[in-house]
Design a protein around this motif. Sequence first.
Motif, short mmCIF file in Angstrom:
data_model
loop_
_atom_site.label_atom_id
_atom_site.label_comp_id
_atom_site.label_asym_id
_atom_site.label_seq_id
_atom_site.Cartn_x
_atom_site.Cartn_y
_atom_site.Cartn_z
N LEU A 143 40.39 145.65 -65.13
CA LEU A 143 41.62 145.08 -64.58
C LEU A 143 41.83 145.55 -63.14
CD1 LEU A 143 44.09 143.36 -65.63
CD2 LEU A 143 45.32 145.54 -65.66
N ALA A 144 41.65 146.84 -62.94
CA ALA A 144 41.82 147.39 -61.59
C ALA A 144 40.77 146.80 -60.65
CB ALA A 144 41.70 148.91 -61.63
N ALA A 145 39.53 146.71 -61.13
CA ALA A 145 38.46 146.16 -60.30
C ALA A 145 38.78 144.73 -59.89
CB ALA A 145 37.13 146.23 -61.04
N ARG A 182 49.02 141.83 -60.37
CA ARG A 182 48.18 141.90 -59.18
C ARG A 182 46.81 141.28 -59.43
NH1 ARG A 182 46.22 145.41 -54.76
NH2 ARG A 182 44.34 146.38 -55.58
N ALA A 183 46.25 141.61 -60.59
CA ALA A 183 44.94 141.07 -60.94
C ALA A 183 45.02 139.55 -61.15
CB ALA A 183 44.41 141.74 -62.20
N GLU A 220 31.84 146.85 -58.91
CA GLU A 220 32.65 145.65 -59.06
C GLU A 220 31.80 144.47 -59.50
OE1 GLU A 220 36.07 146.66 -55.68
OE2 GLU A 220 34.28 145.52 -55.15
N GLY A 229 41.66 143.34 -59.63
CA GLY A 229 42.73 143.38 -58.65
C GLY A 229 42.21 143.72 -57.25
N THR A 230 41.41 144.75 -57.17
CA THR A 230 40.92 145.20 -55.87
C THR A 230 39.98 144.21 -55.24
OG1 THR A 230 40.70 147.27 -57.09
CG2 THR A 230 40.21 147.33 -54.75
N PRO A 269 41.08 148.80 -68.68
CA PRO A 269 41.89 149.18 -67.51
C PRO A 269 41.04 149.21 -66.24
CG PRO A 269 42.38 150.62 -69.35
CD PRO A 269 41.25 149.76 -69.79
N THR A 270 39.83 149.70 -66.35
CA THR A 270 38.94 149.73 -65.19
C THR A 270 38.66 148.33 -64.66
OG1 THR A 270 37.84 151.53 -66.34
CG2 THR A 270 36.81 150.73 -64.31
N ARG A 288 50.18 146.02 -62.35
CA ARG A 288 48.73 145.98 -62.23
C ARG A 288 48.15 144.66 -62.73
NH1 ARG A 288 47.36 151.68 -64.59
NH2 ARG A 288 48.41 152.62 -62.79
N GLU A 289 48.69 144.23 -63.85
CA GLU A 289 48.21 142.99 -64.44
C GLU A 289 48.54 141.80 -63.53
OE1 GLU A 289 48.80 144.49 -69.07
OE2 GLU A 289 50.44 143.48 -67.98
#
Lengths: 157, 157
Positions: B135-137, A13-14, A134, B139-140, B132-133, A10-11
Amino acid sequence: MDGPRWLDEREDRAWRGYRRMRRLLDLELARELMQDAGLSEPDYDVLSDLSETPDQRLRLSELADRMLWSRSRLSHHISRMQQRGLVTREECATDGRGSIVALTPAGRRAVESAAPGHVAAVRRHLIDLLTPTELAALGTLSRRVVDHLTDRTEAAG
Amino acid sequence: MDGPRWLDEREDRAWRGYRRMRRLLDLELARELMQDAGLSEPDYDVLSDLSETPDQRLRLSELADRMLWSRSRLSHHISRMQQRGLVTREECATDGRGSIVALTPAGRRAVESAAPGHVAAVRRHLIDLLTPTELAALGTLSRRVVDHLTDRTEAAG
DNA sequence: GCAGTTTGGTTGACATGTCATCAAGCTAGG
DNA sequence: CCTAGCTTGATGACATGTCAACCAAACTGC
């Protein structure tokens, strides 16, 4: 010291995504800005910062600090922009060392004509692609990172 | 054409924050990397991409595409890194025009010794500061922006 | 095969950014 | 005052990136 904590999926990817976005966004925005307005991104940033200022003029060091540029870089860049008639240098009344950068009428016309297209491009390639969540996340997260790095430098310096 | 849709406060906050983060993060990571490992970010990126490859070697154009660099830039940069003994150029067996960039043992040692510190810095100044949120944001959202810009360029080109 | 075109990579001229240094002017301690 | 040290900005040498011109190898169609 433990072994290094590598980035998990995950990291990673970010981090990779961020860098790729950074690069592509930069290329595209710079390309359009140059094509539509004949300005580089640094040019635009200088003009834009100056035009947001009450008197359309700033001390060199003040401008450099705002932009996070070295004084030397700004000095060189201003010389080039001066050649093109976008800004002028003036003496500072209160400090004999000082130099003041001021927007010329041509400079003002240049930003004003560049701004709408540039903002549209920023929307098209970034802002309008984000969900409200976002957008908020980007605002909060970047602020936190900036604060972290800023405190650090001030503390260290 | 309506008047331009300027950025509202939230959008402006995200956009300015992003750019400031970008700049500060870059400065700090580059500073630490140079200090700790004697490498510039471009150096590190080249070495790192090469080291992730099965044979520690890649065609010039392949590497340039992965990095989103122009061939000319890569060619210049490889020449400089070659001077320093970090990479070598080899002929391509299957294509007489082609040039292959390969990691030297010294180059491999350089990335390997630089990587842990660099990853730690990326964590310290970015990754570990995010929820975590977020980080995911990140990435997306970056993926979406990248896809948007990539399709665009391919369609246009 | 072989003229014409495309592709891969290099090169040189030039634009831009960085770093060290310098001159001038400010500021504080005596 | 007045001088030592800091700050401001400019400058030159150098590193890096971009752009366009170029060369050579490799496809393409006849």
